[in-house]
Motif scaffolding. Structure first.
Motif, PDB file in Angstrom:
ATOM      1  N   UNK A  79      19.680  -3.227  15.440  1.00 46.15           N
ATOM      2  CA  UNK A  79      18.823  -2.581  15.362  1.00 46.15           C
ATOM      3  C   UNK A  79      17.596  -3.070  14.134  1.00 46.15           C
ATOM      4  N   UNK A  80      16.651  -2.864  14.580  1.00 45.96           N
ATOM      5  CA  UNK A  80      15.943  -4.486  12.879  1.00 45.96           C
ATOM      6  C   UNK A  80      15.032  -2.529  13.183  1.00 45.96           C
ATOM      7  N   UNK A  81      14.309  -1.943  11.946  1.00 53.79           N
ATOM      8  CA  UNK A  81      13.380  -1.939  11.446  1.00 53.79           C
ATOM      9  C   UNK A  81      12.212  -2.961  10.600  1.00 53.79           C
ATOM     10  N   UNK A  82      11.650  -2.241  10.612  1.00 55.76           N
ATOM     11  CA  UNK A  82       9.559  -2.854  10.093  1.00 55.76           C
ATOM     12  C   UNK A  82       9.642  -1.632   9.960  1.00 55.76           C
ATOM     13  N   UNK A  83       7.910  -2.171   8.515  1.00 54.27           N
ATOM     14  CA  UNK A  83       6.872  -1.042   8.759  1.00 54.27           C
ATOM     15  C   UNK A  83       5.565  -2.026   8.871  1.00 54.27           C
ATOM     16  N   UNK A  84       4.856  -0.651   9.738  1.00 54.19           N
ATOM     17  CA  UNK A  84       3.290  -1.738   9.526  1.00 54.19           C
ATOM     18  C   UNK A  84       2.536  -0.505   8.638  1.00 54.19           C
ATOM     19  N   UNK A  85       1.586  -1.158   8.296  1.00 55.45           N
ATOM     20  CA  UNK A  85      -0.264  -0.930   7.988  1.00 55.45           C
ATOM     21  C   UNK A  85      -0.584  -1.521   8.842  1.00 55.45           C
ATOM     22  N   UNK A  86      -1.750   0.158   8.836  1.00 59.37           N
ATOM     23  CA  UNK A  86      -2.234  -0.430  11.088  1.00 59.37           C
ATOM     24  C   UNK A  86      -3.690  -1.085  10.654  1.00 59.37           C
ATOM     25  N   UNK A  87      -4.315  -1.332   9.392  1.00 57.59           N
ATOM     26  CA  UNK A  87      -5.253  -1.290   9.140  1.00 57.59           C
ATOM     27  C   UNK A  87      -5.999   0.392   9.144  1.00 57.59           C
ATOM     28  N   UNK A  88      -7.138   0.250   8.678  1.00 60.29           N
ATOM     29  CA  UNK A  88      -7.876   1.148   8.609  1.00 60.29           C
ATOM     30  C   UNK A  88      -9.043   1.155   9.950  1.00 60.29           C
ATOM     31  N   UNK A  89      -8.311   2.638  11.017  1.00 63.88           N
ATOM     32  CA  UNK A  89      -8.854   2.831  12.283  1.00 63.88           C
ATOM     33  C   UNK A  89      -9.405   3.850  12.163  1.00 63.88           C
ATOM     34  N   UNK A  90     -10.253   4.352  13.555  1.00 64.08           N
ATOM     35  CA  UNK A  90     -11.157   5.717  13.354  1.00 64.08           C
ATOM     36  C   UNK A  90     -11.045   6.243  14.536  1.00 64.08           C
ATOM     37  N   UNK A 143       7.420  -5.350   5.678  1.00 64.45           N
ATOM     38  CA  UNK A 143       6.252  -5.034   5.625  1.00 64.45           C
ATOM     39  C   UNK A 143       4.969  -6.252   6.667  1.00 64.45           C
ATOM     40  N   UNK A 144       4.592  -5.124   7.704  1.00 67.15           N
ATOM     41  CA  UNK A 144       3.363  -5.821   8.712  1.00 67.15           C
ATOM     42  C   UNK A 144       2.200  -5.976   9.175  1.00 67.15           C
ATOM     43  N   UNK A 145       1.162  -6.196   8.514  1.00 65.93           N
ATOM     44  CA  UNK A 145       0.004  -6.092   8.900  1.00 65.93           C
ATOM     45  C   UNK A 145      -0.553  -7.927   9.283  1.00 65.93           C
ATOM     46  N   UNK A 146      -2.047  -6.569  10.467  1.00 71.72           N
ATOM     47  CA  UNK A 146      -2.124  -8.076  10.804  1.00 71.72           C
ATOM     48  C   UNK A 146      -1.142  -8.576  12.517  1.00 71.72           C
ATOM     49  N   UNK A 147      -0.263  -7.921  13.068  1.00 66.74           N
ATOM     50  CA  UNK A 147       1.032  -9.292  13.784  1.00 66.74           C
ATOM     51  C   UNK A 147       1.338 -10.102  12.856  1.00 66.74           C
ATOM     52  N   UNK A 148       0.878 -10.027  11.244  1.00 64.80           N
ATOM     53  CA  UNK A 148       1.531 -10.436  10.967  1.00 64.80           C
ATOM     54  C   UNK A 148       2.217 -10.418   9.226  1.00 64.80           C
ATOM     55  N   UNK A 149       3.831 -10.861   9.103  1.00 65.58           N
ATOM     56  CA  UNK A 149       4.343  -9.936   8.045  1.00 65.58           C
ATOM     57  C   UNK A 149       3.900 -10.669   6.577  1.00 65.58           C
ATOM     58  N   UNK A 150       3.978  -9.246   5.446  1.00 63.82           N
ATOM     59  CA  UNK A 150       3.240  -9.554   4.338  1.00 63.82           C
ATOM     60  C   UNK A 150       4.203  -9.187   3.445  1.00 63.82           C
ATOM     61  N   UNK A 151       3.651  -9.401   2.256  1.00 66.57           N
ATOM     62  CA  UNK A 151       4.290  -9.250   0.796  1.00 66.57           C
ATOM     63  C   UNK A 151       4.638  -7.672   0.652  1.00 66.57           C
ATOM     64  N   UNK A 152       6.111  -7.187   0.452  1.00 70.09           N
ATOM     65  CA  UNK A 152       6.075  -5.864   0.437  1.00 70.09           C
ATOM     66  C   UNK A 152       5.636  -5.472  -1.095  1.00 70.09           C
ATOM     67  N   UNK A 153       4.779  -4.517  -0.674  1.00 71.07           N
ATOM     68  CA  UNK A 153       3.323  -3.575  -1.711  1.00 71.07           C
ATOM     69  C   UNK A 153       4.705  -3.629  -3.343  1.00 71.07           C
ATOM     70  N   UNK A 154       4.236  -3.739  -4.987  1.00 74.39           N
ATOM     71  CA  UNK A 154       5.113  -3.903  -5.263  1.00 74.39           C
ATOM     72  C   UNK A 154       5.310  -2.424  -5.888  1.00 74.39           C
ATOM     73  N   UNK A 160      14.417  -1.244  18.334  1.00 73.96           N
ATOM     74  CA  UNK A 160      13.457  -1.764  17.406  1.00 73.96           C
ATOM     75  C   UNK A 160      13.371  -0.255  16.769  1.00 73.96           C
ATOM     76  N   UNK A 161      13.054  -0.169  15.442  1.00 68.29           N
ATOM     77  CA  UNK A 161      12.520   0.837  15.142  1.00 68.29           C
ATOM     78  C   UNK A 161      11.472   0.262  14.223  1.00 68.29           C
ATOM     79  N   UNK A 162      10.155   1.015  14.228  1.00 69.01           N
ATOM     80  CA  UNK A 162       8.446   0.889  13.580  1.00 69.01           C
ATOM     81  C   UNK A 162       8.414   2.279  12.738  1.00 69.01           C
ATOM     82  N   UNK A 163       7.824   2.023  12.004  1.00 73.71           N
ATOM     83  CA  UNK A 163       8.036   3.081  10.326  1.00 73.71           C
ATOM     84  C   UNK A 163       6.346   2.987  10.136  1.00 73.71           C
ATOM     85  N   UNK A 164       5.472   3.584  10.734  1.00 69.49           N
ATOM     86  CA  UNK A 164       4.282   3.603  10.400  1.00 69.49           C
ATOM     87  C   UNK A 164       3.915   3.530   8.859  1.00 69.49           C
ATOM     88  N   UNK A 165       3.885   2.874   8.210  1.00 74.56           N
ATOM     89  CA  UNK A 165       2.800   3.563   6.845  1.00 74.56           C
ATOM     90  C   UNK A 165       1.513   2.956   6.210  1.00 74.56           C
TER      91      UNK A 165
END
Ligand code: NAP
Length: 327
Positions: free
Chosen positions: A226-237, A286-297, A168-173
């Motif tokens: 080989x899977x590849x997904x992107x993630x928005x980790x949220x607002x993180x301190x 594309x994932x956020x909060x451990x859930x797949x979300x729609x790819x941003x427009x 697996x490849x995970x890209x932090x967006x």
């Protein structure tokens, strides 16, 4: 008079407290306890912040973990803390500087020569800077660290990932990709300094590139395991604002202190994508909060994804033999 002033203050304070409670209550924790013994995970930018907590989690699960860091002292400190916390001795660090194409090449050559497998690659390292600067490879610094280096690294490790498949490849967006200004018409400006009123336009574009890279790579890898997904980790301190100044630092530092989640909380979605059975066959998402979300427009344009890919091949100075073509 004092009474009148205090009412708006109280309303704002209550709203802020409610928002904070809402943020805390809606944090999603990865609830997969899969063991990673026998697997190797590589995390870039693993000495601190979200990357550190991702690597720490993998070490707890028994993986061999490679911390890809740019500074020896900070890497050794992170390594010590991870081994002390987890008892996992099979954790190591390797140095790499994402502002240098050669450094990424040397790093990848070391991995390809000395590591048997790579099961998980988390492209996490990233920066925000206010300065307008280029690296010695002639690439705008934010674009170089946030997109071109992970793009190059992934290319150089793809055979190892394929041999270790399922991998697996995970890209932090970031959600910042939503505000990117990059388009097919402006593709030739991808490597020039672009500014917006917060001075973070380049960051937005680089984070959009992370998602475009993800969707295009998923297409090129096709049915391979080989899977590849992107993630928005949220607002993180985290330390991400350390190299910014002015308005952007002032505003976001306050928001960070008040409302952003901890690095451990922010790491949950990339951990989920790296280990959970739920997403074993999902790719290009594309994932956020451990859930797949729609790819941003902004990132839905397949033509833009292909053009950014071709431009990135050029900037990363990829040889023909290193390019990933459609299956
Ligand atoms: N924090 C947020 O709210 C947020 C939101 C959305 C997305 N993200 C993304 O999350 C990822 C992790 O960021 P973070 O918030 O955890 O920030 P962070 O605490 O500043 O960590 C960034 C990591 O990247 C490394 N790095 C920076 N420049 C590098 C270079 N030239 N070569 C190699 N490594 C380098 C840093 O190393 P040093 O410690 O040596 O500088 C550090 O380990 C980034 O991709 C960021 O864009 C963060």
């Amino acid at each position: 008079m004092l009474y009148c002033l205090s009412i708006p203050f109280i309303i704002v304070a209550i709203a802020a407290i409610l928002l904070k409670i809402y943020i805390k209550l809606t944090i999603k924790w990865n609830n997969c306890y899969n063991c990673l013994v026998g697997k190797t995970a590589l995390v870039t930018g693993a000495n601190i912040g979200i990357g550190y907590n991702t690597a720490l989690d993998f070490a707890k699960r028994g993986a061999r973990v490679i911390l890809a860091c740019r500074n020896k002292g900070r890497a050794e400190d992170a390594l010590r803390r991870i081994i002390k916390t987890t008892g996992n001795q099979n954790v190591t660090y390797k140095l790499v500087d994402f502002t240098s194409l050669q450094s990424v090449r040397d790093f990848a050559a070391d991995i390809n020569k000395n590591e048997e497998r790579i099961d998980i690659l988390v492209n996490n390292a990233g920066i925000v800077i206010s300065n307008e600067e280029y690296t010695k490879d002639g690439i705008q610094t934010v674009l170089h660290v946030n997109h071109i280096s992970p793009f190059l690294l992934t290319h150089l490790l793809i055979d190892k990932l394929k041999k270790s498949a399922p991998s697996r490849i995970v890209n932090v967006s970031s959600l910042a990709a939503k505000n990117a200004g990059l388009s097919v018409n402006s593709i030739n400006k991808i490597n020039s300094i672009s500014k917006n009123f917060l001075n973070i336009a380049m960051y937005n574009d680089s984070k959009l590139c992370n998602i475009l890279f993800t969707t295009e790579l998923a297409k090129r890898l096709g049915e391979s395991t080989v899977t590849v997904n992107a993630v928005h980790p949220g607002g993180v301190r985290t330390n991400i604002l350390n190299n910014t100044s002015g308005f952007v630092k002032d505003i976001f530092s306050i928001l960070m202190k008040l409302f952003f989640v901890t690095s451990e909380e922010g790491a949950q979605t990339q951990i989920y994508l790296s280990v959970s059975n739920d997403v074993a066959h999902i790719t290009g998402g594309l994932f956020e909060k451990c859930k797949q979300i729609d790819i941003y427009q902004t990132a839905q344009d397949a033509d833009l994804a292909r053009k950014v890919w071709e431009k990135s091949e050029e900037l990363a100075k990829l040889k023909d033999s290193e390019k990933i073509s459609y299956l």
